[in-house]
Design an enzyme around this catalytic site. Structure first.
Site, PDB file in Angstrom:
ATOM      1  N   ASP A   1       1.235  -7.598   2.317  1.00  0.00           N
ATOM      2  CA  ASP A   1       1.522  -6.474   1.931  1.00  0.00           C
ATOM      3  C   ASP A   1       2.507  -5.939   1.882  1.00  0.00           C
ATOM      4  O   ASP A   1       3.352  -5.350   2.652  1.00  0.00           O
ATOM      5  CB  ASP A   1       0.551  -5.715   3.163  1.00  0.00           C
ATOM      6  CG  ASP A   1       0.395  -4.029   2.815  1.00  0.00           C
ATOM      7  OD1 ASP A   1       0.893  -3.489   1.783  1.00  0.00           O
ATOM      8  OD2 ASP A   1      -0.325  -3.360   3.586  1.00  0.00           O
TER       9      ASP A   1
ATOM     10  N   HIS B   1       0.962  -1.076  -0.105  1.00  0.00           N
ATOM     11  CA  HIS B   1       0.007  -0.010   0.033  1.00  0.00           C
ATOM     12  C   HIS B   1       0.861   1.350  -0.018  1.00  0.00           C
ATOM     13  O   HIS B   1       0.276   2.302  -0.385  1.00  0.00           O
ATOM     14  CB  HIS B   1      -1.272   0.032   1.082  1.00  0.00           C
ATOM     15  CG  HIS B   1      -0.348   0.205   2.589  1.00  0.00           C
ATOM     16  ND1 HIS B   1      -0.217  -0.696   3.382  1.00  0.00           N
ATOM     17  CD2 HIS B   1      -0.242   1.335   2.957  1.00  0.00           C
ATOM     18  CE1 HIS B   1       0.184  -0.404   4.641  1.00  0.00           C
ATOM     19  NE2 HIS B   1      -0.090   1.081   4.305  1.00  0.00           N
TER      20      HIS B   1
ATOM     21  N   SER C   1       4.047   1.970   8.587  1.00  0.00           N
ATOM     22  CA  SER C   1       3.644   1.132   7.269  1.00  0.00           C
ATOM     23  C   SER C   1       5.054   1.125   6.574  1.00  0.00           C
ATOM     24  O   SER C   1       5.591   1.811   6.198  1.00  0.00           O
ATOM     25  CB  SER C   1       2.630   1.826   6.364  1.00  0.00           C
ATOM     26  OG  SER C   1       1.546   1.778   6.970  1.00  0.00           O
TER      27      SER C   1
END
Length: 714
Positions: free
Chosen positions: A219, A83, A645
């Site tokens: 991810d 992402h 992240s």
């Protein structure tokens, strides 16, 4: 002594019981290092951060200003979340070459794709410059004077602190202005896309599973840093070569078990752990519900179109994910704050804080803090709410208004600086908007506008709503805007902006869409922003005093960590499950079995590639499986937030064991109140990353350039 013990408990329990906290890596020696050792860490604080020798910090660059990444090979191979690289994957995608759906794998370095404007930033060193920044500040009277002096001192430190020509100096504030740190950085601007799994792996579960455990999302995405022949930062060039890092992470095949030590390095964006109770109550009862409602409306419209049209799905994939991310986070945050009685806990802490201040003879300095907080938060509420409505509707979720805002800036440039500045800005705007319109669909935006403009006009504080938007038929208004405004197409905007400045400004002011954003913008500038800024300045001063009091009155054992502010931090913890509700216990590891259990053929969120199904059926996991199963994700007690992240999850010896990408929904309130019982971060098991690269994608060359280690357990 009873009060003192209570303060220690309230401040230290979240820190010591589950290792909550976001620590500055240059300050880990002492109590932090001791605690990390007690949890099983085999490294020293110098292994984590060192100025004179290579250390872990040298392998953890800030990724494109919003995420974290890690170097995992001696040739500058970079790992981050899917992402985090989503926008770049999308920008290289077309209907014929849909890398979002199919994935992308460069089989040679020549196939790696450049990304204009992408950059990664390394930290060279960190220094405490508090004394220099606060010099001459205490003698000043007003808050405005103090801030101007601080800004001047920061500018001076940034200009004069020692650095190399290719490096930058950045000064950041900590503890609400009670401490200042200098970060010397170097930024690499040639970063190329190397690999990304299909969204059915990298985004598996999509919005349904976002912020949720158990999780089964691979991810991750891969990039590579390129440098000039001297290994220094350089703009993209075919002559650039792969970057040689000061340090890169060995990749562990040893796996994880519950109770294992975990270290997460990264750039957490923003936390507000020390807000007073009145502020938290306002977030829970007023601000979050308004923002949730706005994004909920926008998402429902976009989702309806994306499910029916592949081109719209590609255009809106990144935007949709961005909007949905914090929409769901705010929902979980609100629920978590209520469930843990955060407001009541903070009120109890404030009561005991005042008793300790009295005992220490500090009543004059701290005695009226919370009365003042109550006063100013009551004053700011309508301004804050109006600001949130304006930002969410005009600047984030309705593209016609967002584009209109950029055109409004053009008009302001002309008024302030004249024709030449206007022409320069106009040319830049026309050029940059080409990318915006590539991913724009006026039909989708029209339906979003219709929903959101009605919310803004009817639910935002009415004294701050322009007259032209009050008491309207919003469906009819929307039809009029999108049938008449030239902002709905790139060709229309270019036509609007042709000619001399006065002609352009006149044309803009006759455009139906522009008239609305201009009215909203000027109402905000004239009626909301000045008072909001004025009250915010007072609240910031109170918060600084409150933070000073916490640091001053707390015993040393409390170990108060500074709020996140997008600077490099370390958070340590353990692999650990949790109990989200009565009679339910979540184990800390998920497996590929769970992917197959969730599989829905052809589904937007839960489809699974046939090749992955085949590998599962054959149990063809290579060296990456464990006892006949393929680990996918795991959770830990590390205190993370947005910006973490892509952060590396590191084992006791400094090897890479995973990739941080999310938090559990029950614990998203950790930005405001960390509760060790339910706050968990979610990580991709590095073995699943390697399995996808090797067995699924067949890209052995990437595996070969990593240093794989198999950590033996005792």
């Amino acid at each position: 002594m009873k009060l003192l013990r209570l303060l220690v408990l309230l401040l230290a329990l979240p820190v010591t019981a589950q290792q909550g906290g976001m620590w500055i890596p240059s300050l880990l020696k002492g109590m932090n290092q001791k605690e990390m050792k007690s949890l099983g860490m085999k490294m020293s604080a110098s292994d984590i951060y060192d100025v004179n020798n290579s250390s872990l910090k040298d392998a953890v660059p800030h990724f494109n200003g919003g995420c974290t990444s890690e170097v995992i090979s001696p040739q500058g191979l970079l790992l981050t979340n899917h992402h985090c690289g989503y926008g770049e994957i999308q920008s290289h995608s077309t209907v014929d070459h849909d890398y979002l759906t199919d994935g992308f794998w460069a089989m040679t370095m020549e196939e790696e794709l450049p990304n204009p404007d992408m950059e990664v930033t390394f930290i060279v060193r960190i220094e405490d410059v508090t004394n220099q920044v606060l010099e001459g500040v205490s003698t000043l009277g007003s808050e405005e004077e103090k801030q101007k002096k601080i800004e001047a001192n920061i500018a001076n430190v940034s200009k004069t602190a020692k650095k190399e020509a290719h490096q930058e100096n950045r000064v950041r504030t900590f503890y609400e202005g009670n401490q200042y740190m200098l970060f010397v950085t170097e930024t690499y601007k040639d970063v190329r896309l190397v690999g990304a799994p299909p969204s059915s792996i990298g985004k598996f579960g999509s919005d349904t599973d976002n912020w949720v455990w158990p999780r089964h999302t691979g991810d991750f995405s891969l990039f590579r840093i390129y440098a000039n022949k001297d290994n220094l930062p350089a703009e993209y060039s075919e002559d650039n070569v792969p970057y040689t890092p000061k340090h890169f992470f060995p990749v562990s095949l040893g796996g994880i078990e519950e109770g294992d030590f975990t270290l997460v390095f990264g750039y957490p964006g923003r936390t507000q752990e020390y807000l007073p109770a009145v502020a938290v109550e306002q977030i829970v009862e007023v601000l979050n519900p308004a923002k949730i409602e706005i994004r909920d409306a926008a998402l429902k419209v976009a989702d309806g179109f994306m499910r029916k049209d592949k081109q719209i799905k590609i255009q809106y994939a990144s935007k949709y994910a961005s909007i949905a991310n914090y929409w769901k986070k705010w929902i979980g945050e609100t629920q978590g704050l209520k469930k843990t009685n955060a407001v009541a806990v903070k009120r109890a802490f404030e009561k005991d804080f005042l008793k300790l201040a009295q005992k220490a003879g500090k009543t004059e300095e701290y005695g009226n803090l919370f009365k003042e907080f109550d006063k100013y938060y009551a004053e700011i509420e309508p301004y804050q709410l109006s600001r949130d409505y304006f930002i969410e509707v005009a600047l984030r979720n309705t593209e016609l208004l967002t584009i209109g805002y950029r055109l409004y800036q053009l008009e302001r440039v002309f008024e302030a600086r004249g024709e030449q500045s206007f022409n320069d800005r106009r040319n830049n705007t026309v050029s940059s908007l080409s990318g915006t319109y590539k991913n724009y669909n006026s039909t989708v935006d029209e339906k979003i506008f219709e929903q959101l403009i009605a919310l803004y006009a009817t639910k935002s504080p009415q004294q701050f709503v322009p007259d032209m938007l009050k008491n309207k038929d919003y469906a009819a208004l929307t039809t009029a805007v999108y049938s008449q405004s030239q902002i709905t197409s790139y060709a229309g905007v270019k036509a609007l902006l042709e000619g001399d400045a006065k002609t352009v400004i006149e044309r803009l002011n006759n455009d139906k869409g522009y008239q609305i954003i201009k009215a909203m913008m000027e109402t905000y500038i004239q009626k909301v922003a000045p008072k909001y800024d004025e009250i915010t300045l007072q609240i910031d001063a109170l918060q600084r005093t409150y933070m000073k009091g916490i640091l001053e009155l707390s015993p040393k054992e409390a170990r108060i960590f500074p709020d996140a502010n997008s600077t490099m931090r370390v958070t340590y913890g353990q692999v650990k499950g949790y109990e989200p509700r009565d009679a339910v216990y979540y184990k800390p590891v998920t497996y590929l079995d769970g992917v197959i259990e969730k599989y829905v053929p052809g589904d937007y969120e839960f489809d699974v590639p046939q090749k992955l199904i085949d590998l599962y059926n054959k149990k063809d996991y290579g060296i990456y499986g464990e006892n006949g199963k393929m680990p996918v994700c795991f959770i830990g007690t590390n205190h993370t937030t947005g910006g973490n992240s892509g952060s590396p999850a590191i084992d006791a010896k400094g090897n890479l064991i995973g990739l941080n990408f999310d938090r559990v929904w029950e614990g998203t309130m950790s930005d405001i109140y960390y509760d060790p019982s339910i706050c968990r971060n979610i990580m991709v098991d590095i073995r699943y990353v390697l399995f996808v690269i090797d067995k699924y994608a067949g890209n052995k060359r990437l595996i070969d350039e990593m240093k794989l280690v198999n950590v033996k357990r005792k």
